[in-house]
Design a protein around this motif. Sequence first.
Motif, mmCIF file in Angstrom:
data_model
loop_
_atom_site.group_PDB
_atom_site.id
_atom_site.type_symbol
_atom_site.label_atom_id
_atom_site.label_comp_id
_atom_site.label_asym_id
_atom_site.label_seq_id
_atom_site.Cartn_x
_atom_site.Cartn_y
_atom_site.Cartn_z
ATOM 1 N N ALA A 111 63.926 49.016 11.602
ATOM 2 C CA ALA A 111 62.624 49.030 10.931
ATOM 3 C C ALA A 111 62.343 47.683 10.271
ATOM 4 O O ALA A 111 61.201 47.198 10.283
ATOM 5 C CB ALA A 111 62.579 50.154 9.893
ATOM 6 N N ARG A 112 63.373 47.044 9.726
ATOM 7 C CA ARG A 112 63.191 45.733 9.106
ATOM 8 C C ARG A 112 62.840 44.675 10.149
ATOM 9 O O ARG A 112 62.014 43.794 9.900
ATOM 10 C CB ARG A 112 64.471 45.322 8.371
ATOM 11 C CG ARG A 112 64.725 46.099 7.091
ATOM 12 C CD ARG A 112 66.054 45.718 6.473
ATOM 13 N NE ARG A 112 66.335 46.523 5.287
ATOM 14 C CZ ARG A 112 67.522 46.607 4.705
ATOM 15 N NH1 ARG A 112 68.551 45.915 5.212
ATOM 16 N NH2 ARG A 112 67.706 47.359 3.634
ATOM 17 N N ILE A 113 63.469 44.770 11.312
ATOM 18 C CA ILE A 113 63.145 43.831 12.392
ATOM 19 C C ILE A 113 61.698 44.026 12.828
ATOM 20 O O ILE A 113 60.955 43.058 13.040
ATOM 21 C CB ILE A 113 64.105 44.022 13.588
ATOM 22 C CG1 ILE A 113 65.537 43.638 13.178
ATOM 23 C CG2 ILE A 113 63.661 43.187 14.784
ATOM 24 C CD1 ILE A 113 66.597 43.976 14.222
ATOM 25 N N ARG A 114 61.278 45.288 12.940
ATOM 26 C CA ARG A 114 59.882 45.575 13.325
ATOM 27 C C ARG A 114 58.912 45.038 12.284
ATOM 28 O O ARG A 114 57.872 44.468 12.626
ATOM 29 C CB ARG A 114 59.679 47.091 13.469
ATOM 30 C CG ARG A 114 60.327 47.708 14.691
ATOM 31 C CD ARG A 114 60.073 49.196 14.704
ATOM 32 N NE ARG A 114 60.745 49.867 15.804
ATOM 33 C CZ ARG A 114 61.286 51.074 15.714
ATOM 34 N NH1 ARG A 114 61.256 51.723 14.555
ATOM 35 N NH2 ARG A 114 61.869 51.625 16.761
ATOM 36 N N THR A 115 59.245 45.235 11.013
ATOM 37 C CA THR A 115 58.373 44.748 9.936
ATOM 38 C C THR A 115 58.259 43.227 9.991
ATOM 39 O O THR A 115 57.171 42.657 9.828
ATOM 40 C CB THR A 115 58.921 45.179 8.567
ATOM 41 O OG1 THR A 115 58.928 46.607 8.489
ATOM 42 C CG2 THR A 115 58.068 44.619 7.430
ATOM 43 N N ALA A 116 59.387 42.564 10.223
ATOM 44 C CA ALA A 116 59.378 41.107 10.325
ATOM 45 C C ALA A 116 58.547 40.656 11.524
ATOM 46 O O ALA A 116 57.803 39.667 11.445
ATOM 47 C CB ALA A 116 60.808 40.581 10.453
ATOM 48 N N GLN A 117 58.657 41.382 12.629
ATOM 49 C CA GLN A 117 57.880 41.026 13.818
ATOM 50 C C GLN A 117 56.393 41.227 13.582
ATOM 51 O O GLN A 117 55.557 40.417 14.017
ATOM 52 C CB GLN A 117 58.344 41.855 15.015
ATOM 53 C CG GLN A 117 57.534 41.663 16.286
ATOM 54 C CD GLN A 117 57.602 40.252 16.842
ATOM 55 O OE1 GLN A 117 58.340 39.407 16.330
ATOM 56 N NE2 GLN A 117 56.830 39.973 17.876
ATOM 57 N N THR A 118 56.026 42.274 12.863
ATOM 58 C CA THR A 118 54.615 42.511 12.541
ATOM 59 C C THR A 118 54.069 41.359 11.704
ATOM 60 O O THR A 118 52.937 40.899 11.917
ATOM 61 C CB THR A 118 54.458 43.838 11.760
ATOM 62 O OG1 THR A 118 54.883 44.923 12.595
ATOM 63 C CG2 THR A 118 53.007 44.059 11.357
ATOM 64 N N ALA A 119 54.881 40.872 10.770
ATOM 65 C CA ALA A 119 54.460 39.733 9.947
ATOM 66 C C ALA A 119 54.309 38.476 10.804
ATOM 67 O O ALA A 119 53.402 37.664 10.581
ATOM 68 C CB ALA A 119 55.473 39.499 8.829
ATOM 69 N N CYS A 120 55.174 38.314 11.799
ATOM 70 C CA CYS A 120 55.058 37.179 12.722
ATOM 71 C C CYS A 120 53.764 37.279 13.526
ATOM 72 O O CYS A 120 53.070 36.280 13.741
ATOM 73 C CB CYS A 120 56.254 37.139 13.674
ATOM 74 S SG CYS A 120 57.799 36.581 12.937
ATOM 75 N N GLU A 121 53.457 38.486 13.980
ATOM 76 C CA GLU A 121 52.224 38.707 14.752
ATOM 77 C C GLU A 121 51.003 38.338 13.908
ATOM 78 O O GLU A 121 50.070 37.677 14.385
ATOM 79 C CB GLU A 121 52.124 40.177 15.180
ATOM 80 C CG GLU A 121 53.247 40.685 16.055
ATOM 81 C CD GLU A 121 52.981 40.506 17.550
ATOM 82 O OE1 GLU A 121 51.906 39.970 17.896
ATOM 83 O OE2 GLU A 121 53.852 40.892 18.348
ATOM 84 N N SER A 122 51.030 38.744 12.646
ATOM 85 C CA SER A 122 49.914 38.464 11.751
ATOM 86 C C SER A 122 49.762 36.967 11.515
ATOM 87 O O SER A 122 48.651 36.426 11.561
ATOM 88 C CB SER A 122 50.137 39.196 10.423
ATOM 89 O OG SER A 122 49.104 38.905 9.510
ATOM 90 N N ALA A 123 50.885 36.282 11.287
ATOM 91 C CA ALA A 123 50.838 34.839 11.049
ATOM 92 C C ALA A 123 50.352 34.099 12.285
ATOM 93 O O ALA A 123 49.554 33.155 12.202
ATOM 94 C CB ALA A 123 52.215 34.335 10.636
ATOM 95 N N ALA A 124 50.815 34.522 13.452
ATOM 96 C CA ALA A 124 50.413 33.861 14.697
ATOM 97 C C ALA A 124 48.923 34.040 14.962
ATOM 98 O O ALA A 124 48.274 33.136 15.518
ATOM 99 C CB ALA A 124 51.225 34.411 15.863
ATOM 100 N N SER A 125 48.382 35.160 14.551
ATOM 101 C CA SER A 125 46.954 35.417 14.802
ATOM 102 C C SER A 125 46.055 34.449 14.050
ATOM 103 O O SER A 125 44.908 34.227 14.429
ATOM 104 C CB SER A 125 46.603 36.856 14.411
ATOM 105 O OG SER A 125 46.657 37.034 12.998
#
Length: 223
Positions: A111-125
């Motif tokens: 779940a922490r990896i998923r949360t970190a990936q979601t934050a990466c997706e947001s930053a990349a956008s």
Amino acid sequence: MKDKPLGRPARPNAQQIRQALENDIVDGRFAPGEKLDPEALAVEFSCSRTPIRDALQALESSGLVRVEPKRGTFVTELSVVELTERFEVMAELEAMCARLAASRATDEQIARIRTAQTACESAASTGDSDAYYHQNTVFHQAVYAASGNIFLEGEALRLQTMLQPYRRRQLQVRGRMNRSLDEHRQIMAAIEVGDTTGASSAMNAHVIIQGDRFHQLIASLRP
């Protein structure tokens, strides 16, 4: 003197100064090869030169700075060979972390990896490479922790810190941020389904510097 970052501690000790300078180097305030002036740092931190000296010695032991006799202290600037060697080791360490994470990660760690990936997706956008860089660090550290091997996690963190100034430069190359994001998705998907071989291969390919990526990184380091 460069602009003083906000939030410097009052009457800092050597450990606090070391941490602050480490952040400054990793975040690019001090560039590879740049000379650090102990007197200017003592003024900036409002302290004597003794804790500055102790902090610089600690940074030298971590590999972030080099002390050159009669010349001074410089932010470590890796040669092409040194950079290549360290990225090769980093790729293997992180691949091991990903492989172990695929077999050992708990639901909470995934779940922490998923949360970190979601934050990466947001930053990349937003197209903000600096924001992505910070979230990318969190993603990788979440994978290290999920390996379940504290010693391996510590070694990966140590080398990650040393290479951060260079990994940050990579993300400023056109198109690299989106490719990095795609690679994260492959790593995360493999870890989620327990694919140890896939997770290891995807992480190794994500970190290793070869071909065009190597030439782009070297070009980005030129004045």
